[in-house]
Write a protein that holds these residues in place. Sequence first.
Motif, short mmCIF file in Angstrom:
data_model
loop_
_atom_site.label_atom_id
_atom_site.label_comp_id
_atom_site.label_asym_id
_atom_site.label_seq_id
_atom_site.Cartn_x
_atom_site.Cartn_y
_atom_site.Cartn_z
N LEU A 1 0.84 -1.20 0.00
CA LEU A 1 0.00 0.00 0.00
C LEU A 1 0.87 1.24 0.00
N SER A 2 0.65 2.08 -0.98
CA SER A 2 1.43 3.31 -1.04
C SER A 2 0.69 4.30 -1.92
N TRP A 3 1.12 5.51 -1.90
CA TRP A 3 0.53 6.53 -2.75
C TRP A 3 0.65 6.12 -4.21
N GLN A 4 1.82 5.59 -4.55
CA GLN A 4 2.05 5.13 -5.91
C GLN A 4 1.01 4.10 -6.33
N PHE A 5 0.71 3.17 -5.40
CA PHE A 5 -0.25 2.10 -5.70
C PHE A 5 -1.64 2.68 -5.98
N LEU A 6 -1.98 3.70 -5.19
CA LEU A 6 -3.32 4.28 -5.34
C LEU A 6 -3.44 5.14 -6.59
N THR A 7 -2.34 5.63 -7.09
CA THR A 7 -2.43 6.60 -8.19
C THR A 7 -1.88 6.08 -9.50
N SER A 8 -1.51 4.81 -9.56
CA SER A 8 -0.96 4.29 -10.81
C SER A 8 -2.00 3.45 -11.55
N SER B 1 -0.24 -2.32 -14.78
CA SER B 1 0.99 -2.40 -15.56
C SER B 1 1.44 -3.84 -15.67
N ARG B 2 2.28 -4.10 -16.66
CA ARG B 2 2.84 -5.44 -16.78
C ARG B 2 3.81 -5.71 -15.66
N PHE B 3 4.37 -4.64 -15.12
CA PHE B 3 5.36 -4.79 -14.05
C PHE B 3 4.67 -4.63 -12.71
N PRO B 4 4.62 -5.70 -11.93
CA PRO B 4 3.83 -5.67 -10.70
C PRO B 4 4.19 -4.50 -9.79
N ALA B 5 5.45 -4.16 -9.73
CA ALA B 5 5.85 -3.12 -8.79
C ALA B 5 5.39 -1.74 -9.23
N GLN B 6 5.07 -1.60 -10.52
CA GLN B 6 4.63 -0.28 -10.99
C GLN B 6 3.12 -0.18 -11.10
N ALA B 7 2.46 -1.33 -10.91
CA ALA B 7 1.01 -1.34 -11.14
C ALA B 7 0.28 -0.65 -10.00
N GLY B 8 -0.92 -0.18 -10.31
CA GLY B 8 -1.72 0.48 -9.28
C GLY B 8 -3.20 0.33 -9.59
N ILE B 9 -4.01 1.00 -8.77
CA ILE B 9 -5.44 0.74 -8.85
C ILE B 9 -6.25 1.99 -9.14
N VAL B 10 -5.62 3.01 -9.70
CA VAL B 10 -6.38 4.26 -9.84
C VAL B 10 -7.60 4.05 -10.76
N PRO C 1 -0.18 -16.21 -12.35
CA PRO C 1 0.69 -17.13 -11.62
C PRO C 1 1.78 -16.42 -10.79
N GLN C 2 2.24 -15.23 -11.23
CA GLN C 2 3.37 -14.63 -10.52
C GLN C 2 2.97 -14.16 -9.12
N GLU C 3 3.85 -14.45 -8.18
CA GLU C 3 3.56 -14.12 -6.80
C GLU C 3 3.50 -12.61 -6.57
N GLU C 4 4.29 -11.85 -7.34
CA GLU C 4 4.30 -10.39 -7.14
C GLU C 4 2.91 -9.82 -7.39
#
Lengths: 302, 314, 261
Positions: free
Chosen positions: A48-55, A58-67, A263-266
């Motif tokens: 949970l982070s601001w980035q998560f809420l505003t992104s 994405s194909r890259f789990p770490a950059q994906a978000g739920i805006v 399938p990916q855990e991330e």
Amino acid sequence: MTPIQRKIARHKSLDRFFAFEGLTVMIVALLVLLALVGQLMFDGLTRLSWQFLTSFPSRFPAQAGIVSAWVGTILVMLVTALAAIPLGVGAAIYLEEYAPNNWATELIEINIANLAGVPSIVYGLMALGLLVYQFHLGQSFLTAGLTLGMLILPMVIIATREAIRSVPPYVREAAYALGATKWQTVRDHVVPYSMGSILTGMILALSRAVGETAPLITVGALSFIAFLPHPPWQEAFPFVSFEWLFDPFTVMPIQMFNWVSRPQEEFHVNAAAAGLILLAMTLAMNAVAIVIRARFRKRIHW
Amino acid sequence: MEANVVEMPVEQKAVCMSRPSRFAPRLQERAIERLLQLAAFASVAITFGIVGVLAYESVLFFQEVSIADFLTDRQWTPLFADAHYGILPLVSGTLVTTLVALLVAIPMGSLIAIYLSEYASRKVRECVKPALELLSAVPTVVYGYFALLFVTPALQHIWPGLPGFNMLSAGLVIGFMIVPYVSSVSEDAMRAVPTYLREGAFALGATRMQTALRVVFPSALSGITAAYVLGVSRAIGETMVVAIAAGMQPTLTLNPLEPAATMTAYIVQVSLGDVPHGSVGYRTIFATGLMLLSMTLLFNIAGHVLKKRYRQVY
Amino acid sequence: MKTMDASQTVLKAEARALNFFYGQAQALHAVSLPVYDRCVTALIGPSGCGKTTYLRCLNRMHDLYPGNRYEGEVMLYPDRVNIVGPEVDPIEVRMRIGMVFQKPNPFPKSIYENVAYGLRIRNLSNKRDLDAVVERALREAALWGEVKDRLQASAMNLSGGQQQRLCIARALATSPELLLFDEPTSALDPTATSRIEELVAELKQKVAIVMVTHNMQQAARISDYTAFMYEGRVVEYDRTETIFTNPSVKLTEDYITGRFG
Ligand SMILES: Nc1ncnc2c1ncn2[C@@H]1O[C@H](COP(=O)(O)OP(=O)(O)OP(=O)(O)O)[C@@H](O)[C@H]1O
Ligand SMILES: [Mg+2]
């Protein structure tokens, strides 16, 4: 010990055992709830982070978000509420205050009871066949909101009827005796006095809709939306815009489902984080409902 | 008596007759009533929509697939080159997960209901009930997550060979999910049993357990049946948990340790893909939906019959 | 019937051979009963004899529930309209005839709004007029002194007796021609009861009153005419003194002297 005393003692210990059993089962049920929340937190809290809420997703789990997901949920709920609440409250008022005692009324009553038991995914199929392909509303916010609106309509009707029924008949009679018409009685008395319970029912119904996934998958929610819908306002007169109604949609539970089924855990971590927010949304709505109920109950008691 | 009646002159009619023509307000009242009536009939329209869409698409489906194949073929591979349209694997998946769920929900829900209605103090009840309701407030997709990533790994400690997708964990989780439906409706039914019936049993020296099992439970059976039916309906129609945790592979099996698709999971699977509108593949989901609806309806009717049979008049 | 002085014999309403049915069950049988203006008419009789049923015919309350049926007529004077006639709008009737119920039933709104409501639905919305009428009605109901400083407080916080007087004020605000009371004091203590009785004595200077009561003393104290009902029929109707001192029917005497009912 006499035999009868022994018998009583045995019954008593059985009784205690039974009570213990009941308590245990209850605690197990509550522990499951705890485990569920614990697991989500354990997996998702760090994500949970601001980035998560505003992104965007994405194909890259770490950059994906739920805006796009939470904006979508809010917009779909708006349509759902606007569709279900007037219809549901109107229907409830009709059934409680106006409906004559005849077969048509009976038909409506049986129908509502049965609709409440129809699996939610069936509403999705109906919306797919009717709204998407017959009325050509597309796989849009409008379709999604209407689908969920139809889904919660029976809940809204049932809750409102119960609320209206708790207004005692002598209050209605007081209004009628002054010369009020039926509609005046309903508008000035019945509805205001049951507003607390009506609102509670609305919010609980909407909180159910927030978590609904299956019917929206059926009508064709997208889980990868990398843009926001058209804004509901515009520069020029009349300043509100309805273009967003026909945009493709996604919502929180769809986004979560998409991440869980990878399938990916991330991505599972993302799912957990989205789940936490979804859970927070529904629990917050439930809490608001409880508070409203308590407040109104304090204000009006018969 | 007429003789000594002195009437007031008509001019002195009371002031409250001053209301203007009653015509306009009447019209408004009538319009409002019509509007509200329309709202009430909207629910009927929804039913027509549901039945209409399912029937229409299913009729088209059954023009290409025979009903006999649909009901008896043991394979469901509509999207393969060698297409089979036997609904049995999906029905078995639904029945197994439902059964597992009921094996959890009915004993647990009933015990909780008995405990809350017969043993618990008011205070306990008022704390526990809302907490239990929360169980049903959790979105089902979250339950799916829980089943796949908590319950299945936990079960794999017990059965190391358990596949990652299986009906057991999905069924168990659905069971927990519907506990509050079963418990709260049953509890309401049991609390509606009048106190004098309980007192009668207590007066004969029965313990609370005996009273609960032999007096209260049977008297409330009608309402409890309704609770079970509600639970069954929920379990049959549950979608996300099975779609996430039980797998999407249609398999004709009664073994809960295996993965298998339910009717609902199949509908989700097709909806996620891009089956062209109007194809047989597209119509399969409506035929499946019709089957699902029929099964729900069947259980509801059965429940209704049982409910009537057990109805007690105090 | 004895002759009466003219001031007391202005007819306000009169039931003529009124039958009333709850669905199939007939609750009133050929009830004929005059109601005189500026008089209190008391209805007495054992429980279930149809007092409430008759009272609720007078403002068409029965129309609220399906299956109820009137036969015969109730004339309202001076305009000689049959208020139970099917062509007459019950709302019109209720606009002219006020009612106070057995159990105080104020709206869960402010004291002010309770009294003003009847005026609002008559399309009176001017604040100054409303204020004036609310004050007049509360004064007439002998409640003004107690509530004038808290008109915006909730009516639900008043005592039972005050609530009942508020309901009277609510009915008075619309200047009804006829006021119906259904055992208005049965839920109240003796002090509150005597205040309501004083109030009724005041009000009859202006308006016709029909009052159901189970309390013989109350009927004797405040009414001018009394009707004794039994099993849906009017057994005897006369001036109150006559009914209580010299009833002509044995049944009436038995009831009044407490031999049954
Ligand atoms: N809603 C109703 N439906 C059917 N019957 C009714 C209804 N209300 C009253 N009755 C019947 O009509 C008869 C007259 O009732 P009513 O209430 O007028 O009596 P009452 O004289 O006011 O009695 P009480 O002194 O107890 O108030 C009774 O036999 C009663 O059972
Ligand atoms: Mg009565």
